[in-house]
Design an enzyme around this catalytic site. Structure first.
Site, short mmCIF file in Angstrom:
data_model
loop_
_atom_site.label_atom_id
_atom_site.label_comp_id
_atom_site.label_asym_id
_atom_site.label_seq_id
_atom_site.Cartn_x
_atom_site.Cartn_y
_atom_site.Cartn_z
CB CYS A 79 -0.98 -0.05 1.17
SG CYS A 79 -2.42 1.01 0.97
CG HIS A 80 -0.13 4.93 1.44
ND1 HIS A 80 -1.38 4.34 1.39
CD2 HIS A 80 -0.26 6.13 0.81
CE1 HIS A 80 -2.22 5.14 0.76
NE2 HIS A 80 -1.58 6.23 0.39
#
Length: 195
Positions: free
Chosen positions: A123-124
């Site tokens: 994800c991030h």
């Protein structure tokens, strides 16, 4: 999920393997922290949670609602790559934004990379790869909004549920979002099962 990854998640194929998971004390996406840890433990691996401070870790659900509270095993400052076979960086916008500028988090992912050990981020989480210089010349994925950051850092961004790049000095495993957690977890298990 590969058949090997599915089978590995059901047995103790990783007995004797140890994985370090990095987190802040607030803002990590609950499922991106807990699901890989649970999958690795189910496969027989030892999992150590390293947080910025020796205090409870408050996760979030969808970057907003409070999720589970976990107790870290150690701090980023006290953790090393020694004795571990892989490192995992979960997402959560707040978590990843803090980890990317944390000297200890960058030191740790770099140490795993230099030792040729798998580095996994979802994800991030790949923001840490950008600020550690580990995205350059690597094929990887992330939450779509990170695409420009990863490309500007010299990486080749692709839109796939999981990307395993073995072209560099260490395996690099990346995924896009919580929906990809099964494939992400299986890829980590596969990488460790083959090492």
């Amino acid at each position: 999920m590969s058949l090997a990854g599915k089978n590995a998640l059901e047995g103790n194929v990783l007995e004797g393997k140890n994985v370090l998971v990095l987190t802040t004390n607030y803002g990590t996406e609950q499922d991106e922290l807990k699901k890989p840890m649970d999958a690795l433990r189910a496969a027989g691996a030892g999992v150590t949670l390293a947080a910025q401070k020796d205090e409870a870790v408050q996760t979030l659900v969808s970057d907003r609602e409070p999720g589970s509270v976990l107790q870290p095993d150690t701090t980023l400052k006290n953790a090393t790559a020694d004795g571990f076979d892989a490192v995992v960086v979960p997402g959560g916008t707040l978590n990843a934004d803090q980890l990317r500028v944390d000297d200890e988090a960058r030191r740790l992912v770099s140490a795993f990379a230099e030792a040729g050990k798998p580095v996994a981020a979802i994800c991030h989480g790949p923001w840490v790869l950008v600020d550690s210089g580990l995205a350059r010349d690597r094929k990887l994925t992330s939450y779509p909004s990170l695409r420009p950051d990863l490309e500007n850092a010299g990486g080749e961004w692709v839109d796939q549920e999981v990307v395993v790049d073995t072209s560099g000095t260490h395996p690099l495993i990346t995924s896009r979002k919580p929906d990809d957690l099964d494939a992400f977890s299986a890829a980590i298990v596969d990488a460790l099962d083959g090492s």
